[in-house]
Enzyme design. Structure first.
Site, short mmCIF file in Angstrom:
data_model
loop_
_atom_site.label_atom_id
_atom_site.label_comp_id
_atom_site.label_asym_id
_atom_site.label_seq_id
_atom_site.Cartn_x
_atom_site.Cartn_y
_atom_site.Cartn_z
N HIS A 54 -7.53 -3.73 -4.06
CA HIS A 54 -6.22 -3.13 -3.73
C HIS A 54 -6.36 -1.71 -3.20
CE1 HIS A 54 -4.22 -6.51 -5.44
NE2 HIS A 54 -4.25 -6.14 -6.70
N LEU A 103 -7.46 -10.38 1.47
CA LEU A 103 -6.21 -9.62 1.53
C LEU A 103 -5.33 -10.08 0.36
CD1 LEU A 103 -5.23 -9.82 5.34
CD2 LEU A 103 -6.30 -7.91 4.12
N ASP A 104 -4.47 -9.18 -0.10
CA ASP A 104 -3.52 -9.54 -1.16
C ASP A 104 -2.54 -10.59 -0.64
OD1 ASP A 104 -4.71 -7.58 -2.69
OD2 ASP A 104 -3.23 -6.05 -2.13
N VAL A 105 -1.87 -11.25 -1.58
CA VAL A 105 -0.94 -12.32 -1.20
C VAL A 105 0.19 -11.79 -0.31
CG1 VAL A 105 0.44 -12.14 -3.35
CG2 VAL A 105 0.33 -14.32 -2.13
N LYS A 136 -3.35 0.20 -1.29
CA LYS A 136 -2.19 0.45 -2.16
C LYS A 136 -2.52 1.51 -3.19
CE LYS A 136 -0.45 -4.23 -1.56
NZ LYS A 136 -0.52 -5.58 -2.08
#
Ligand code: URA
Length: 252
Positions: free
Chosen positions: A196, A113-115, A199
């Site tokens: 990503h 997962l992204d930060v 998004k």
């Protein structure tokens, strides 16, 4: 298996520490001192001890973790704390009484997962299981709760359900499913994991993701008992659930 491999696989001792421990006569196999790190150990039969304490085979471990914002999905990172750092804090463990030593050196993060994304992260030392969950051929579904900057434009729904082109990708996205919660909040289920991806999908339709939270991977749901930062071992049913074939998201 070599003694040094057996001990390093099943404890926090590194190979160079094990060399020193052998020299210092602190390692025994079946009650006898060993003087060779290459000594062959039968992991199921032999009793290996360091300073008299048994080293037991850890075997495969599987965890779910509720990732907070600000942590990266990496084993090490120069600038941010990692999800593995969260596992290192015993106070984050939901059921410490059921636990065994965590083989930190061998942990793999199953789908990153992204930060700034929160929610379900799976961690294991079982490379085959990780592959089964994350391989592009597995079509394992992931469900995200998405908060958007603008209300979801229903005219863009078809792009999600039938696939859309993303910049830099050769193939369109696979069919995804959307469940509207409020005009700016929805659940999105996808069966792939491009960089990503969520998004980029909303950006491609002129919207922007403000918050992203992963609720489930396959049949494994984030345990509502886990506060942000907490983790627990997966049940054997949860582990086994990834061994079955995943259903595809239909176009209807
Ligand atoms: N898609 C994203 O864009 N970010 C994530 O963290 C996960 C999926």
């Amino acid at each position: 298996m070599r003694l040094d491999k057996f001990i390093s696989n099943n404890s926090e001792h590194t190979r160079s520490q094990i060399r020193k421990l052998v020299k210092a006569e602190r390692i025994q196999v079946n009650g006898e001192l060993v003087d060779d790190v290459a000594f062959k150990v039968k992991s199921k039969k032999d009793l290996v001890t360091v300073d008299g304490k048994p080293i037991k085979p850890i075997g495969s471990v599987y965890y779910m973790l509720n990732k907070p914002v600000g942590y990266v999905c990496a084993n090490d990172d120069g600038s941010h704390p990692t999800v593995i750092d969260l596992l290192k804090r015993t106070e984050n463990q939901k059921n410490p009484e059921e636990s065994h030593p965590i083989p930190f050196k061998d942990l793999q993060i199953v789908g990153r997962l992204d930060v700034d994304t929160t929610g379900l992260v799976l961690v294991t030392n079982d490379g085959d299981w990780n592959h089964r969950v994350t391989s592009p051929n597995s079509s394992c579904k992931k469900t995200y709760r998405v908060t958007l900057e603008e209300a979801f434009d229903i005219k863009t729904l078809r792009h999600f359900t039938h696939g859309m082109a993303l910049e830099g990708e050769k193939k369109p996205t696979k069919p995804a499913a959307i469940e509207l919660i409020t005009p700016k909040k929805l659940r999105l289920t996808i069966s792939e994991g491009k960089y990503h991806q969520v998004k980029r999908m909303f950006a491609a339709t002129g919207n922007k993701v403000k918050k992203l939270h992963r609720e489930s991977i396959g049949d494994i749901m984030l345990d509502p008992e886990l506060d942000a930062g907490q983790f627990r071992s997966l049940s054997s049913n949860e582990v086994q659930s990834m061994n079955k074939k995943h259903d595809f998201i239909s176009l209807d």
